[in-house]
Design a protein around this motif. Structure first.
Motif: not given
Length: 607
Positions: A268-276
């Motif tokens: 949840r706190k890591d943008r790279k794990k949300c946005v490809s």
């Protein structure tokens, strides 16, 4: 007696009563304005309009569409956040999904803010201690064109995001007061298009007043339908319909998670794990387009064979047949022409004929008025519905597949080639030492005032230079004022003074020249047929040519001139419709993502 007493009381206290009435009216006016303006918008999406003293608005969505909490905020330093009613839902304590990066013009990428033909200034403003910083975007707004900047967020399939909180601040300056009727259709705001994996979408908007307003805040929270999965989120900051300036800051998209799921806090706190950074979007190779196609004139039927090794490929709608005649007047070689025939309005169509029969008859009547002196293949593309959009790149590909010569020049039908184009081209080819089939030769293009018609175009380069360099030039580089990046790399200053071909050494976003191409490269990329109507249809072809190994050289002694005509309906829809433009830009982002994967560019280098 009672009536008389009442009248006396009213007279005695009339000043107080009138003052109270005025005070109440003034107090209620912002609310009444907000409600009135809100319902005038014909909203088909989730919208919040920022206004002073605006109240909280509860806007439930029926069925599986989820619920929405909207609040318009007064201008203030602190941020106010809405709570979604479901206690299992959590707005993540994480960074903004939006990146602060601005994609540079010489970079092919999808991560960050991207501006097309309009200029935006992006700055970072911080407080005195430099602890709190915000990104600020400013731009000049135009009355008859949408000005916009975009950011694309391809969402990872396992991100666990079930909604977003979208917020921002905006202000505007204009020559018109906001009550002026000329401002009725004006737009100043931020919006997101939420695209799901089934290709359906929702839109969430933050609309700010147009006119002269200091900064205001707005916020909307959107829960995705429970039966859909988010594929991408595309943000757009835009202004339209007025001459002035717009400013946006603190544009934030925060993800909303369902606390009942097992999505970890680290995700949840890591943008790279949300946005490809390298999304896996793939083009459908065999797309069935809803058109009937028919060859109505064949070059093989011509008794006199023309000795030519260059084919002119062009396309047009049947209502632009005068443009075809203008080309035919100067081009006596080989042509491949694709003509689009839209469905006639039902009230003007013979009810005893089918749609196809009616379209064929209309085309036959139009062709009788054209004097084609060339050896031509003419292919008709018949629409099936009145709502069908002009299939720009499909039309180009049909023409390309008809080419049998070693070279082809691809022009839109509103561009008239210079006299003796083919002769001039092959004279230049004698100066080209390396006959590489992967050289794309750039044709410089010009446009003129309304007084410049197909009958009085310059016939030589010297004549063209004189007209272009006059104190009040009648001819100038195409889109020089409206879209300067479109042909900037052609370097017209150099072209005026050289008689040798010269190379274009770098990629620049937005470049969309017209080319002479060799047909000997059997793997030459075709145009991408997902792009129809107006917007990005030619730029995408330039992007793939340059990244698939083609080099670009500018031809020094040929050119084409755009002849003035009324603006097409699909171009008008694109220029004046923010949502139409946003839909087109999403196609652009998805296409760029595919090119990055196909040619291993940037974050996709390891793929």
């Amino acid at each position: 007696m009672m009536v008389k007493l009442t009248a006396m009381v009213l007279m005695k206290h009339r000043a107080f009563i009138i003052g109270s009435f005025i005070g109440i009216s003034i107090g209620l006016f912002p609310l009444l304005f907000l409600i009135s303006y809100h319902y005038q918008q014909q909203l088909c999406s989730d919208t919040i309009i920022a206004a002073p003293l605006a109240p909280e608005i509860w806007h439930p969505r029926a069925g599986p569409s989820g619920k929405l909490v909207i609040r318009a905020l007064r201008s203030k330093e602190e941020e106010i956040f809405d709570d979604v009613s479901d206690t299992s839902i959590n707005i993540a304590d994480m960074q903004n999904l939006l990146s602060q990066k601005v994609i540079s013009g010489d970079e092919l990428g999808i991560d960050g803010w991207w501006m097309s033909h309009s200029k935006w200034n992006a700055t970072t403003r911080c407080d005195q201690d430099a602890k709190n910083c915000t990104q600020v975007f400013t731009t000049a707004c135009r009355k008859q064109m949408t000005t916009a900047i975009y950011q694309f967020l391809p969402i990872e399939a396992d991100s666990g995001i079930i909604g977003i909180e979208f917020s921002g601040k905006g202000s505007s300056q204009s020559d018109f007061h906001w009550r002026n009727k000329k401002m009725d259709a004006a737009i100043n705001g931020a919006q997101t298009l939420l695209k799901y994996t089934d290709d359906s979408y929702d839109i969430a908007r933050l609309l700010f007043p147009t006119g002269n307003y200091s900064i205001m805040s707005a916020q909307v929270s959107k829960i995705f339908p429970h039966d859909k999965q988010i594929k991408s989120i595309t943000a757009m900051l835009t202004c339209y319909g007025y001459d002035g300036f717009a400013m946006f800051q603190d544009i934030v998209i925060k993800p909303i998670y369902d606390d009942s799921t097992t999505t970890s806090l680290s995700v949840r706190k890591d943008r790279k794990k949300c946005v490809s950074s390298c999304p896996k979007y793939y083009k459908q190779e065999d797309v069935t387009l809803p058109f009937d196609t028919e060859k109505v004139i064949s070059s093989s039927d011509t008794s006199d064979t023309i000795s030519s090794n260059l084919t002119l490929v062009t396309h047009l709608s049947i209502d632009r047949m005068e443009a075809l005649q203008a080309i035919a007047d100067v081009w006596t070689g080989i042509m491949a022409v694709t003509i689009y025939v839209p469905v006639q309005d039902a009230k003007n169509r013979n009810v005893t004929q089918t749609v196809l029969q009616s379209s064929r008859r209309k085309l036959q009547e139009a062709l009788k008025k054209i004097n084609l002196r060339c050896q031509c293949d003419v292919i008709a593309v018949y629409a099936k519905n009145e709502t069908d959009e002009y299939p720009t790149n499909h039309m180009r590909n049909i023409g390309i597949k008809e080419v049998k010569t070693d070279y082809m020049v691809i022009l839109d039908a509103d561009f008239v080639p210079c006299p003796e184009f083919e002769k001039r081209f092959f004279q230049t080819m004698k100066k080209v030492k390396r006959k590489d089939p992967k050289i794309a030769f750039v044709v410089p293009v010009f446009e003129g005032s309304k007084e410049v018609t197909a009958s009085n175009l310059p016939k030589t380069k010297l004549e063209l230079k004189k007209m272009a360099r006059d104190e009040n030039p009648a001819i100038y580089p195409f889109a020089y004022y409206s879209s300067p990046l479109s042909h900037h790399l052609t370097n017209y200053t150099k072209w005026y003074t050289t008689w040798k071909p010269y190379k274009i050494k770098k990629y620049e976003d937005g470049y969309e020249p017209y080319f002479v191409l060799s047909t000997k490269d059997k793997n030459m990329p075709l145009f991408d047929t997902r792009f129809s109507g107006y917007g990005f249809n030619k730029i995408q072809h330039t992007i793939e040519l340059m990244h698939s190994g083609y080099s670009l050289q500018v031809l020094p002694n040929v050119w084409a001139t755009h002849v003035y005509h009324r603006i097409s309906s699909f171009k008008k829809k694109f220029l004046n419709g923010p949502i139409t433009r946003l839909e087109n830009r999403i196609k652009r982002y998805e296409y760029v993502a595919e090119i990055m994967r196909k040619y291993h560019i940037g974050p996709c280098a390891a793929e």
